[in-house]
Design a protein around this motif. Structure first.
Motif, PDB file in Angstrom:
ATOM      1  N   ASP A   1       4.662   3.732   2.960  1.00  9.76           N
ATOM      2  CA  ASP A   1       4.291   2.413   2.426  1.00  9.76           C
ATOM      3  C   ASP A   1       3.996   1.442   3.556  1.00  9.76           C
ATOM      4  O   ASP A   1       4.602   1.521   4.634  1.00  9.76           O
TER       5      ASP A   1
ATOM      6  N   THR B   1      -6.447   2.048  -7.005  1.00 10.27           N
ATOM      7  CA  THR B   1      -6.375   3.191  -6.110  1.00 10.27           C
ATOM      8  C   THR B   1      -7.748   3.426  -5.510  1.00 10.27           C
ATOM      9  O   THR B   1      -8.763   3.341  -6.204  1.00 10.27           O
TER      10      THR B   1
ATOM     11  N   VAL C   1       3.116  10.570   3.839  1.00  8.34           N
ATOM     12  CA  VAL C   1       3.043   9.537   2.809  1.00  8.34           C
ATOM     13  C   VAL C   1       3.994   8.429   3.240  1.00  8.34           C
ATOM     14  O   VAL C   1       5.129   8.701   3.632  1.00  8.34           O
TER      15      VAL C   1
ATOM     16  N   ARG D   1      -5.027   5.753  -1.347  1.00 10.34           N
ATOM     17  CA  ARG D   1      -4.215   4.532  -1.216  1.00 10.34           C
ATOM     18  C   ARG D   1      -4.092   3.876  -2.583  1.00 10.34           C
ATOM     19  O   ARG D   1      -5.096   3.541  -3.213  1.00 10.34           O
ATOM     20  N   THR D   2      -2.846   3.670  -3.012  1.00  6.19           N
ATOM     21  CA  THR D   2      -2.602   2.900  -4.221  1.00  6.19           C
ATOM     22  C   THR D   2      -2.059   1.546  -3.785  1.00  6.19           C
ATOM     23  O   THR D   2      -1.086   1.472  -3.026  1.00  6.19           O
TER      24      THR D   2
ATOM     25  N   TYR E   1       0.854  -1.182   0.000  1.00  3.38           N
ATOM     26  CA  TYR E   1       0.000   0.000   0.000  1.00  3.38           C
ATOM     27  C   TYR E   1       0.896   1.240   0.000  1.00  3.38           C
ATOM     28  O   TYR E   1       1.819   1.332   0.806  1.00  3.38           O
ATOM     29  N   GLN E   2       0.594   2.171  -0.880  1.00  2.06           N
ATOM     30  CA  GLN E   2       1.215   3.492  -0.838  1.00  2.06           C
ATOM     31  C   GLN E   2       0.135   4.445  -0.353  1.00  2.06           C
ATOM     32  O   GLN E   2      -0.812   4.749  -1.089  1.00  2.06           O
ATOM     33  N   ASP E   3       0.259   4.863   0.902  1.00  2.33           N
ATOM     34  CA  ASP E   3      -0.759   5.686   1.543  1.00  2.33           C
ATOM     35  C   ASP E   3      -0.338   7.147   1.580  1.00  2.33           C
ATOM     36  O   ASP E   3       0.752   7.475   2.051  1.00  2.33           O
ATOM     37  N   SER E   4      -1.222   8.004   1.090  1.00  4.24           N
ATOM     38  CA  SER E   4      -1.025   9.449   1.146  1.00  4.24           C
ATOM     39  C   SER E   4      -2.179  10.039   1.945  1.00  4.24           C
ATOM     40  O   SER E   4      -3.339   9.958   1.524  1.00  4.24           O
TER      41      SER E   4
ATOM     42  N   THR F   1      -2.761  -3.063 -10.075  1.00  3.07           N
ATOM     43  CA  THR F   1      -2.719  -1.879  -9.222  1.00  3.07           C
ATOM     44  C   THR F   1      -4.098  -1.244  -9.213  1.00  3.07           C
ATOM     45  O   THR F   1      -4.762  -1.151 -10.238  1.00  3.07           O
TER      46      THR F   1
END
Length: 184
Positions: free
Chosen positions: A108, A63, A106, A53-54, A31-34, A61
């Motif tokens: 991961d 989002t 941001v 979240r991507t 997860y790439q959380d911003s 992938t």
């Protein structure tokens, strides 16, 4: 709807992973959380969250845009959650910035997700590692109506107990706070 959720620090992640592998097939994802807020920090101050979240996984992938309201259960931190999938992650970020929100953190998360049924509920168990935080965490959640939160949390506690996780291992620590502390 409310995301009834409990989170614990896991002292024997391999043992818990083996037990979860017996319940369901794992999905390994990053997860790439911003997280976004108003410039004055109003969302954080009120206990609300706005996140893009991507998710990167074997199936591709995706989002999602998520808003979480203030906690309805202080002991667990369970919150109302509204989430929708977005087609264009860059557009989602641009829209939020255009509306005046600013990214405030941001990071991961390395996740191993398990969907299963327990006690008549659909549950999601996630083993989590955040590179900037020591340790492994286990989150178990289910989506319920507000009047069912207490019962759902009891069911989650029972599943945690089956996995060898006691109440002394539960934590309300937020990843956002822990990552921010590491970066200071």
């Amino acid at each position: 709807m409310i995301e009834a959720e409990l989170k614990a620090r896991v002292h024997s992640p391999e043992a818990v992973m083996r037990q979860l592998d017996e319940r369901a097939t794992a999905r390994v994802e990053i997860y790439q959380d911003s997280y976004y807020d108003r410039p004055d920090g109003a969302l954080e101050k009120s206990g609300e969250e706005l996140r893009v979240r991507t998710v990167h996984g074997a199936d591709g992938t995706r989002t999602v845009l998520t808003f979480k309201g203030a906690a309805v259960d202080e002991a667990s931190g369970s919150k109302p959650e509204h989430e929708t999938r977005v087609e264009d992650s860059e557009a989602a970020h641009a829209i939020l910035r255009g509306l005046g929100y600013v990214p405030f953190i941001v990071f991961d998360k390395r996740c191993r997700n398990y969907d299963f049924e327990a006690r008549g509920r659909q549950m999601l168990a996630t083993l989590v590692r955040v590179p900037e935080i020591d340790g492994t965490f286990l989150e178990i959640e289910t989506i319920v109506d507000e009047d069912d939160v207490r019962s759902a949390l009891d069911d989650i506690r029972a599943v945690l107990a089956e996995l060898g996780i006691g109440s002394e291992e539960l934590t309300r620590e937020l990843y956002t706070d822990a990552v921010a502390a590491q970066r200071r």
